[in-house]
Scaffold this motif. Structure first.
Motif, PDB file in Angstrom:
ATOM      1  N   LEU A 135       7.117  -4.683  -1.038  1.00  0.00           N
ATOM      2  CA  LEU A 135       6.960  -6.019  -0.433  1.00  0.00           C
ATOM      3  C   LEU A 135       6.858  -7.183  -1.818  1.00  0.00           C
ATOM      4  O   LEU A 135       7.496  -8.229  -1.585  1.00  0.00           O
ATOM      5  N   VAL A 136       6.332  -6.618  -2.916  1.00  0.00           N
ATOM      6  CA  VAL A 136       6.397  -7.364  -4.060  1.00  0.00           C
ATOM      7  C   VAL A 136       7.748  -7.734  -4.626  1.00  0.00           C
ATOM      8  O   VAL A 136       8.264  -8.596  -5.183  1.00  0.00           O
TER       9      VAL A 136
ATOM     10  N   LEU B 199      -3.104 -21.324   4.239  1.00  0.00           N
ATOM     11  CA  LEU B 199      -2.276 -20.134   3.398  1.00  0.00           C
ATOM     12  C   LEU B 199      -0.966 -20.179   4.474  1.00  0.00           C
ATOM     13  O   LEU B 199      -1.066 -19.799   5.598  1.00  0.00           O
ATOM     14  N   THR B 200       0.285 -20.088   3.678  1.00  0.00           N
ATOM     15  CA  THR B 200       1.492 -19.584   4.334  1.00  0.00           C
ATOM     16  C   THR B 200       2.191 -18.712   3.511  1.00  0.00           C
ATOM     17  O   THR B 200       1.630 -18.158   2.379  1.00  0.00           O
TER      18      THR B 200
ATOM     19  N   VAL C 183       3.883 -16.077  -1.770  1.00  0.00           N
ATOM     20  CA  VAL C 183       5.114 -15.461  -2.678  1.00  0.00           C
ATOM     21  C   VAL C 183       5.018 -16.360  -4.178  1.00  0.00           C
ATOM     22  O   VAL C 183       5.196 -15.754  -4.986  1.00  0.00           O
ATOM     23  N   GLN C 184       4.418 -17.451  -3.819  1.00  0.00           N
ATOM     24  CA  GLN C 184       4.036 -18.197  -5.072  1.00  0.00           C
ATOM     25  C   GLN C 184       2.932 -17.425  -5.883  1.00  0.00           C
ATOM     26  O   GLN C 184       3.156 -17.574  -7.168  1.00  0.00           O
ATOM     27  N   ARG C 185       2.190 -16.966  -5.346  1.00  0.00           N
ATOM     28  CA  ARG C 185       0.984 -16.166  -5.888  1.00  0.00           C
ATOM     29  C   ARG C 185       1.567 -15.094  -6.773  1.00  0.00           C
ATOM     30  O   ARG C 185       1.272 -14.710  -8.071  1.00  0.00           O
ATOM     31  N   ILE C 186       2.694 -14.570  -6.180  1.00  0.00           N
ATOM     32  CA  ILE C 186       3.310 -13.237  -6.584  1.00  0.00           C
ATOM     33  C   ILE C 186       4.057 -13.475  -7.897  1.00  0.00           C
ATOM     34  O   ILE C 186       4.029 -12.855  -9.174  1.00  0.00           O
ATOM     35  N   ILE C 187       4.683 -14.614  -7.741  1.00  0.00           N
ATOM     36  CA  ILE C 187       5.867 -14.928  -8.797  1.00  0.00           C
ATOM     37  C   ILE C 187       4.909 -15.554 -10.009  1.00  0.00           C
ATOM     38  O   ILE C 187       5.341 -15.100 -10.991  1.00  0.00           O
TER      39      ILE C 187
END
Length: 388
Positions: free
Chosen positions: A148-149, A339-340, A345-349
């Motif tokens: 998923l990441v 939270l969306t 996705v922004q946290r991951i990037i």
């Protein structure tokens, strides 16, 4: 259209068969970025007994042994509580599972589906395995946090298009979380194959009963997360006897109104994720984008709800909620959580390098553990042969 069951976390413990003491089962883990693989593990564990207790590790423990979690411990506690097979959640569970932990919570045994190692490479279930109080369930193929990441880090739609897998995604899927020297059975990417049996296992088939309020919600429910859970919990609380139907849009529809590489998870994956939620009674697979009169009449819908996210007009420019608004049964819900999927996705990037390093570190430990175990087994076999 898939019907779901209702659970009740923290409810009264059911009696065992024929009046015997209930079999209490323990599961524990990080449960970071909870997906249907986690839910399936808990479903299997619950089926092994009568009462399921799930211990969730703290941010500090996860950072020490694996690397930084994507979600906070409070978010992870709430996500696990929302899974319908969970009867009780124990916050701040120790990373190493001991007999003391099982006895403290009166659990007969613990269940897990893969290998978990401490920071120094030790099996976290070694003690309970040696005592014969460990059971193993089947790992869910086709989904992992690693995968998923990887999907989120790539601007590609290949993960939800069965006929066009980009070379970039294939190369990344083969290498993400893969340390030099090989790949193990637990870390990495495998293919998800939906079957009717998987859906049956997650669904209960319960129909709306007289006196229940039928509530309809629709959306992508991509990367099913705590924002979705807070929304569905609020919706569920609108009636004394709610029957919540979640309509999931087709992948192409989601990509039309979300753009980029959405949805991260395909329709079948999203279906299992939503079915695992205790606040949802039924799922419509591939629901129409516009909430039509035919849909409302077919399901005998009493109320239609939408969150505070933007309502994107239909392809013809019309309001997709035009009909329920005309009937006076439309309600906009503020879940109190902003939270969306975009924010996740922004946290991951933002932390891409940390997550890549985390997965490579994790796999290196697992491969070393596997190699040591193979050497031990080979040594035992040689010693056994020498006895003859």
């Amino acid at each position: 259209m898939i019907r779901n069951g209702h659970g009740a976390a923290g409810g009264a413990e059911p009696p065992g068969p024929e009046g015997k003491r209930a079999v209490r089962v323990w599961c524990d883990g990080c449960y970071d970025m909870v997906h249907y693989g986690h839910s399936n593990q808990l479903r299997q564990a619950r089926a092994m007994g009568d009462y399921l207790i799930v211990g969730v590790h703290t941010d500090e423990e996860i950072s020490k042994h694996k690397g930084p979690p994507v979600f906070t411990q409070e978010e992870r506690y709430k996500m696990v509580r929302a899974i319908k097979w969970v009867d009780e959640v124990v916050p701040a569970a120790p990373y190493v599972t001991t007999l003391e932990t099982l006895d403290k919570h009166s659990c007969d045994f613990c269940v897990h589906d893969d290998i978990t190692l401490t920071v120094d490479g030790r099996d976290t279930y070694e003690e309970v395995k040696q005592a014969g109080r460990y059971r193993e369930c089947r790992r869910t193929q086709g989904v992992s946090t690693t995968d998923l990441v990887g999907r989120m880090l790539l601007v590609t739609k290949a993960h939800h298009s069965g006929h066009e897998i980009s070379s970039e995604y294939r190369e990344y899927a083969d290498s993400f979380g893969k340390c030099p020297g090989g790949r193990n059975p637990w870390t990495g990417v495998s293919q998800f194959l939906q079957t009717s049996q998987k859906i049956i296992q997650f669904a209960s088939g319960k129909e709306p009963q007289p006196g229940e309020t039928v509530i309809y919600v629709a959306g992508a429910f991509d990367l099913f997360h705590i924002g979705h859970v807070d929304f569905l919990e609020k919706v569920h609380g609108l009636a004394k006897r709610p029957y919540v139907i979640a309509g999931l849009h087709f992948d192409q529809e989601v990509n039309h109104y979300k753009g980029k590489n959405y949805p991260i998870m395909n329709l079948h994956e999203r279906t299992l994720s939503v079915l695992a939620c205790r606040y949802v009674s039924e799922v419509v697979i591939g629901a129409p984008y516009a909430v039509t009169a035919e849909l409302l009449d077919h399901f005998k819908v009493d109320l239609v709800c939408h969150g505070k996210t933007e309502i994107v007009p239909d392809k013809d420019g019309s309001d997709p909620y035009q009909e329920p608004k005309r009937r006076g049964i439309f309600c906009q819900i503020d879940s109190g959580n902003d939270l969306t999927t975009d924010l996740i996705v922004q946290r991951i990037i933002k932390n891409r390098l940390e997550y890549e390093a985390r997965n490579q570190k994790k796999e290196a430990k697992e491969l070393a553990f596997l190699e040591a175990r193979r050497r031990q087994e080979a040594q035992r076999e040689r010693e056994s042969n020498c006895d003859f």
